[in-house]
Scaffold this motif. Structure first.
Motif, PDB file in Angstrom:
ATOM      1  N   ALA A  55      28.526  39.455  20.274  1.00  0.00           N
ATOM      2  CA  ALA A  55      28.581  38.582  19.179  1.00  0.00           C
ATOM      3  C   ALA A  55      28.171  39.764  17.970  1.00  0.00           C
ATOM      4  O   ALA A  55      28.857  39.589  16.847  1.00  0.00           O
ATOM      5  CB  ALA A  55      27.491  37.469  19.146  1.00  0.00           C
ATOM      6  N   GLN A  56      27.325  40.708  18.120  1.00  0.00           N
ATOM      7  CA  GLN A  56      27.054  41.715  16.977  1.00  0.00           C
ATOM      8  C   GLN A  56      28.012  42.748  16.853  1.00  0.00           C
ATOM      9  O   GLN A  56      28.376  42.793  15.741  1.00  0.00           O
ATOM     10  CB  GLN A  56      25.771  42.366  17.483  1.00  0.00           C
ATOM     11  N   ASN A  57      28.887  43.098  17.840  1.00  0.00           N
ATOM     12  CA  ASN A  57      29.858  43.736  17.908  1.00  0.00           C
ATOM     13  C   ASN A  57      31.009  43.287  17.096  1.00  0.00           C
ATOM     14  O   ASN A  57      31.552  43.858  16.399  1.00  0.00           O
ATOM     15  CB  ASN A  57      30.263  44.250  19.349  1.00  0.00           C
ATOM     16  N   MET A  58      31.369  42.090  17.337  1.00  0.00           N
ATOM     17  CA  MET A  58      32.567  41.115  16.606  1.00  0.00           C
ATOM     18  C   MET A  58      32.138  41.177  15.011  1.00  0.00           C
ATOM     19  O   MET A  58      32.983  41.331  14.104  1.00  0.00           O
ATOM     20  CB  MET A  58      32.589  40.215  17.182  1.00  0.00           C
ATOM     21  N   ALA A  59      30.842  41.145  14.759  1.00  0.00           N
ATOM     22  CA  ALA A  59      30.387  40.852  13.518  1.00  0.00           C
ATOM     23  C   ALA A  59      30.514  42.348  12.785  1.00  0.00           C
ATOM     24  O   ALA A  59      31.114  42.438  11.750  1.00  0.00           O
ATOM     25  CB  ALA A  59      29.169  40.572  13.239  1.00  0.00           C
ATOM     26  N   ALA A  60      30.325  43.405  13.222  1.00  0.00           N
ATOM     27  CA  ALA A  60      30.354  44.815  12.884  1.00  0.00           C
ATOM     28  C   ALA A  60      31.715  45.115  12.657  1.00  0.00           C
ATOM     29  O   ALA A  60      32.141  45.810  11.775  1.00  0.00           O
ATOM     30  CB  ALA A  60      29.588  45.775  13.768  1.00  0.00           C
ATOM     31  N   LEU A  61      32.685  44.480  13.537  1.00  0.00           N
ATOM     32  CA  LEU A  61      34.083  44.958  13.573  1.00  0.00           C
ATOM     33  C   LEU A  61      34.632  44.152  12.478  1.00  0.00           C
ATOM     34  O   LEU A  61      35.367  44.585  11.616  1.00  0.00           O
ATOM     35  CB  LEU A  61      34.682  44.380  14.949  1.00  0.00           C
ATOM     36  N   ALA A  62      34.363  42.890  12.254  1.00  0.00           N
ATOM     37  CA  ALA A  62      34.798  42.169  10.871  1.00  0.00           C
ATOM     38  C   ALA A  62      34.151  42.724   9.702  1.00  0.00           C
ATOM     39  O   ALA A  62      35.048  42.630   8.715  1.00  0.00           O
ATOM     40  CB  ALA A  62      34.170  40.661  11.137  1.00  0.00           C
ATOM     41  N   LEU A  63      33.020  43.408   9.582  1.00  0.00           N
ATOM     42  CA  LEU A  63      32.506  44.189   8.592  1.00  0.00           C
ATOM     43  C   LEU A  63      33.132  45.022   8.086  1.00  0.00           C
ATOM     44  O   LEU A  63      33.735  45.369   6.979  1.00  0.00           O
ATOM     45  CB  LEU A  63      31.186  44.356   8.476  1.00  0.00           C
ATOM     46  N   SER A  64      33.724  45.843   9.159  1.00  0.00           N
ATOM     47  CA  SER A  64      34.549  47.137   8.988  1.00  0.00           C
ATOM     48  C   SER A  64      36.126  46.754   8.691  1.00  0.00           C
ATOM     49  O   SER A  64      36.471  47.606   7.790  1.00  0.00           O
ATOM     50  CB  SER A  64      34.427  47.854  10.372  1.00  0.00           C
ATOM     51  N   ALA A  65      36.446  45.681   9.130  1.00  0.00           N
ATOM     52  CA  ALA A  65      37.753  45.333   8.644  1.00  0.00           C
ATOM     53  C   ALA A  65      38.106  44.991   7.263  1.00  0.00           C
ATOM     54  O   ALA A  65      38.762  45.138   6.519  1.00  0.00           O
ATOM     55  CB  ALA A  65      38.375  44.136   9.736  1.00  0.00           C
ATOM     56  N   VAL A  66      36.688  44.233   6.876  1.00  0.00           N
ATOM     57  CA  VAL A  66      36.717  43.830   5.254  1.00  0.00           C
ATOM     58  C   VAL A  66      36.527  44.680   4.410  1.00  0.00           C
ATOM     59  O   VAL A  66      37.235  44.921   3.581  1.00  0.00           O
ATOM     60  CB  VAL A  66      35.622  42.753   5.231  1.00  0.00           C
ATOM     61  N   GLY A  67      35.727  46.027   4.780  1.00  0.00           N
ATOM     62  CA  GLY A  67      35.646  47.081   4.206  1.00  0.00           C
ATOM     63  C   GLY A  67      37.053  47.912   4.216  1.00  0.00           C
ATOM     64  O   GLY A  67      37.398  48.286   3.005  1.00  0.00           O
ATOM     65  N   LEU A  68      37.909  47.791   5.189  1.00  0.00           N
ATOM     66  CA  LEU A  68      39.244  48.539   5.042  1.00  0.00           C
ATOM     67  C   LEU A  68      40.085  47.823   4.135  1.00  0.00           C
ATOM     68  O   LEU A  68      40.910  48.386   3.494  1.00  0.00           O
ATOM     69  CB  LEU A  68      39.556  48.793   6.423  1.00  0.00           C
ATOM     70  N   ALA A  94      35.820  51.812  -8.075  1.00  0.00           N
ATOM     71  CA  ALA A  94      34.893  51.140  -7.348  1.00  0.00           C
ATOM     72  C   ALA A  94      34.919  50.366  -6.287  1.00  0.00           C
ATOM     73  O   ALA A  94      34.123  50.322  -5.436  1.00  0.00           O
ATOM     74  CB  ALA A  94      34.007  50.252  -8.585  1.00  0.00           C
ATOM     75  N   LEU A  95      35.970  49.573  -6.311  1.00  0.00           N
ATOM     76  CA  LEU A  95      36.657  48.696  -5.231  1.00  0.00           C
ATOM     77  C   LEU A  95      36.751  49.697  -4.018  1.00  0.00           C
ATOM     78  O   LEU A  95      36.411  49.224  -2.796  1.00  0.00           O
ATOM     79  CB  LEU A  95      37.828  47.929  -5.530  1.00  0.00           C
ATOM     80  N   ILE A  96      37.344  50.864  -4.219  1.00  0.00           N
ATOM     81  CA  ILE A  96      37.743  51.609  -3.023  1.00  0.00           C
ATOM     82  C   ILE A  96      36.431  52.197  -2.566  1.00  0.00           C
ATOM     83  O   ILE A  96      36.142  52.259  -1.302  1.00  0.00           O
ATOM     84  CB  ILE A  96      38.613  52.828  -3.545  1.00  0.00           C
ATOM     85  N   TRP A  97      35.608  52.571  -3.295  1.00  0.00           N
ATOM     86  CA  TRP A  97      34.194  53.298  -2.821  1.00  0.00           C
ATOM     87  C   TRP A  97      33.480  52.240  -2.011  1.00  0.00           C
ATOM     88  O   TRP A  97      32.754  52.484  -1.167  1.00  0.00           O
ATOM     89  CB  TRP A  97      33.640  53.831  -3.929  1.00  0.00           C
ATOM     90  N   ALA A  98      33.354  51.105  -2.873  1.00  0.00           N
ATOM     91  CA  ALA A  98      32.440  49.917  -2.108  1.00  0.00           C
ATOM     92  C   ALA A  98      33.101  49.458  -0.963  1.00  0.00           C
ATOM     93  O   ALA A  98      32.422  49.183   0.212  1.00  0.00           O
ATOM     94  CB  ALA A  98      32.580  48.764  -3.165  1.00  0.00           C
ATOM     95  N   GLY A  99      34.490  49.391  -0.853  1.00  0.00           N
ATOM     96  CA  GLY A  99      35.110  49.179   0.695  1.00  0.00           C
ATOM     97  C   GLY A  99      34.783  50.265   1.664  1.00  0.00           C
ATOM     98  O   GLY A  99      34.537  49.942   2.734  1.00  0.00           O
ATOM     99  N   ALA A 100      34.784  51.671   1.305  1.00  0.00           N
ATOM    100  CA  ALA A 100      34.587  52.629   2.076  1.00  0.00           C
ATOM    101  C   ALA A 100      32.944  52.325   2.523  1.00  0.00           C
ATOM    102  O   ALA A 100      32.667  52.700   3.589  1.00  0.00           O
ATOM    103  CB  ALA A 100      34.744  53.900   1.391  1.00  0.00           C
ATOM    104  N   ALA A 101      32.217  52.098   1.807  1.00  0.00           N
ATOM    105  CA  ALA A 101      30.576  51.924   2.096  1.00  0.00           C
ATOM    106  C   ALA A 101      30.441  50.675   2.905  1.00  0.00           C
ATOM    107  O   ALA A 101      29.763  50.901   4.100  1.00  0.00           O
ATOM    108  CB  ALA A 101      29.831  51.434   0.791  1.00  0.00           C
ATOM    109  N   VAL A 102      31.212  49.629   2.906  1.00  0.00           N
ATOM    110  CA  VAL A 102      31.129  48.430   3.607  1.00  0.00           C
ATOM    111  C   VAL A 102      31.680  48.685   4.934  1.00  0.00           C
ATOM    112  O   VAL A 102      31.253  48.441   5.992  1.00  0.00           O
ATOM    113  CB  VAL A 102      31.799  47.381   3.016  1.00  0.00           C
ATOM    114  N   SER A 103      33.108  49.456   5.003  1.00  0.00           N
ATOM    115  CA  SER A 103      33.424  49.752   6.407  1.00  0.00           C
ATOM    116  C   SER A 103      32.525  50.862   7.220  1.00  0.00           C
ATOM    117  O   SER A 103      32.484  50.665   8.363  1.00  0.00           O
ATOM    118  CB  SER A 103      34.917  50.792   5.982  1.00  0.00           C
TER     119      SER A 103
END
Length: 71
Positions: free
Chosen positions: A48-61, A3-12
């Motif tokens: 600012a939006q790009n950095m937030a999206a990049l951070a969200l992707s990094a959290v997912g990974l 579940a953590l892997i799939w949730a992380g993939a979705a966040v990424s």
């Protein structure tokens, strides 16, 4: 841990979608021939939006990596 892997993939993927959205937004602003102050304001907002999206992707990974390590 699956579940953590799939949730992380979705966040990424959401972060990646945000990055693509920022790119499309800036391409449309570039084609609009806006005055310098308005273009500068849009670029600052997009950074600012790009950095937030990049951070969200990094959290997912990170979630995917932790899920793999624990699983």
């Amino acid at each position: 841990m699956d579940a953590l892997i799939w949730a992380g993939a979705a966040v990424s993927v959401m972060g990646l979608a945000g990055i693509v959205w920022c790119i499309r937004n800036m391409l449309s602003a570039r084609g609009a021939n806006l005055p310098e102050p308005e273009m500068r304001a849009r670029l600052q907002k997009a950074v600012a939006q790009n950095m937030a999206a990049l951070a969200l992707s990094a959290v997912g990974l990170m979630m995917v990596v932790i899920g793999i390590m624990l699983g």
